[in-house]
Design an enzyme around this catalytic site. Structure first.
Site, PDB file in Angstrom:
ATOM      1  N   ARG A  67      -2.401  62.686  85.463  1.00 15.08           N
ATOM      2  CA  ARG A  67      -1.752  62.687  86.781  1.00 15.08           C
ATOM      3  C   ARG A  67      -0.428  61.932  86.736  1.00 15.08           C
ATOM      4  O   ARG A  67       0.602  62.410  87.246  1.00 15.08           O
ATOM      5  CB  ARG A  67      -2.692  62.058  87.809  1.00 15.08           C
ATOM      6  CG  ARG A  67      -2.102  61.819  89.180  1.00 15.08           C
ATOM      7  CD  ARG A  67      -3.083  61.077  90.077  1.00 15.08           C
ATOM      8  NE  ARG A  67      -2.504  60.749  91.362  1.00 15.08           N
ATOM      9  CZ  ARG A  67      -1.763  59.671  91.595  1.00 15.08           C
ATOM     10  NH1 ARG A  67      -1.518  58.818  90.611  1.00 15.08           N
ATOM     11  NH2 ARG A  67      -1.271  59.447  92.802  1.00 15.08           N
ATOM     12  N   CYS A  71      -1.893  53.810  91.150  1.00 13.09           N
ATOM     13  CA  CYS A  71      -1.696  54.800  90.084  1.00 13.09           C
ATOM     14  C   CYS A  71      -2.597  54.553  88.876  1.00 13.09           C
ATOM     15  O   CYS A  71      -2.480  55.251  87.870  1.00 13.09           O
ATOM     16  CB  CYS A  71      -0.240  54.787  89.613  1.00 13.09           C
ATOM     17  SG  CYS A  71       0.977  55.067  90.903  1.00 13.09           S
TER      18      CYS A  71
END
Length: 322
Positions: free
Chosen positions: A223, A182
């Protein structure tokens, strides 16, 4: 029969980590041999061997991406990567020397990414920095989820402050954990590999880094915020029964997982592919030499040669390298 195949794929997955180090070492060795002695008779077989090992590496990851991560984009990408790597090995063995540039790019990508994947101290620093920035952006939008240490995702993250929690009533809590995937380090490694692999003046390479790495990091934060808030607040409970069936999870035990798969596995991952293409274009504008790698990829996909510099009207590099 299917259970036997899945069992074999699951068994092979245990070899992915040691194979990763071997693959990177092989690519680095081939890149160094080609860079310092282009006429070397050793560089080609070493690099061909590296691509064969790379195919085996991706094969060991099929089970992980398709059945553990349940990622459509990454699962398909892994299936394509296995024959793709073998095809590069064949073309390079037959004399397509431009593929040495792609091979150097893979060497740099691996050398950048693998330490973050393997060394917990580096993971902790990068992950917690991303968590702080994600937390700040969520706060600007008016959301303030609690952040706790540790995660069920990875027991090695026990001391990491990396899990956002969203409470839904007294008995149900949604936990969104930031892991190394991530942080955007994978996409950044790809761009750094492309930039480092080509022969061009350092000034233009630094400009290419400046227009890619900060953009990747910023978009990755967006995101994370999108996935975290969509998943944590259960904003995408679309077609729950169908989603639970496709991704094989219990809707009764974890209903928020529907929003997670829509936000992350479907929307965010698809958008990431588009974003990477756009960022690559920004890099090409500063560093047209990167087009040689893209032309090779297109040749492997279509069997036809392309002149992208002419087609995209990219200005040729002047003799002074500017």
């Amino acid at each position: 029969m299917i259970e036997t195949v899945l069992g074999a794929l699951a068994w092979l997955n245990q070899w992915s980590d040691p194979l990763a180090w071997l693959v990177v070492a092989a690519f680095v060795a081939g890149a160094l041999l080609d860079w310092y002695d282009p006429d070397s008779d050793i560089a080609r077989p070493v690099t061909v061997g590296a691509w064969v090992l790379f195919a085996v590496f991706w094969f060991t990851l099929i089970y992980h991406f398709a059945f553990v991560q349940k990622s459509i984009v990454e699962g398909i990408g892994t299936l394509i990567a296995v024959p793709g790597c073998l095809y590069v090995a064949v073309l390079l063995r037959r004399g397509r020397d431009t593929l040495f540039v792609l091979s150097r790019a893979v060497a740099v990508m691996g050398a950048v990414y693998l330490p973050f994947e393997a060394i917990l101290v580096l993971q902790e620093v990068l992950i917690e920095m991303v968590v702080r920035h994600t937390e700040f952006l969520m706060g600007l939008l008016g959301y303030h989820p609690e952040i706790i240490q540790g995660s069920a995702v990875n027991p090695d993250y026990e001391s990491f402050r990396n899990t956002f929690t969203f409470q839904h009533g007294p008995d149900y809590r949604v936990a969104y954990t930031i892991v190394i995937a991530c942080t955007g380090i994978g996409s950044m490694a790809i761009m750094l590999g492309l930039i480092a692999a080509v022969r061009a003046p350092m000034r233009r390479k630094l400009r290419a880094v400046a227009v890619s790495i900060p953009v990747i990091y910023a978009l990755n934060l967006v995101r994370n915020v999108f996935i975290g808030l969509s998943f944590g607040n259960m904003k995408m409970q679309w077609f729950p029964e169908l989603t639970a069936s496709v991704f094989a999870f219990s809707l009764a035990q974890d209903p928020a997982r529907v929003s997670y798969y829509w936000a992350d596995r479907i929307i965010a991952q698809s958008a990431s592919v588009v974003a990477l293409v756009v960022i690559t274009w920004l890099v090409v504008r500063e560093l047209p030499e990167v087009l040689i790698i893209i032309e090779d990829l297109l040749y492997m996909a279509t069997g036809s040669e392309y002149d992208l510099r002419g087609a995209l009207d990219v200005k040729p590099v002047r003799a002074d390298g500017e």
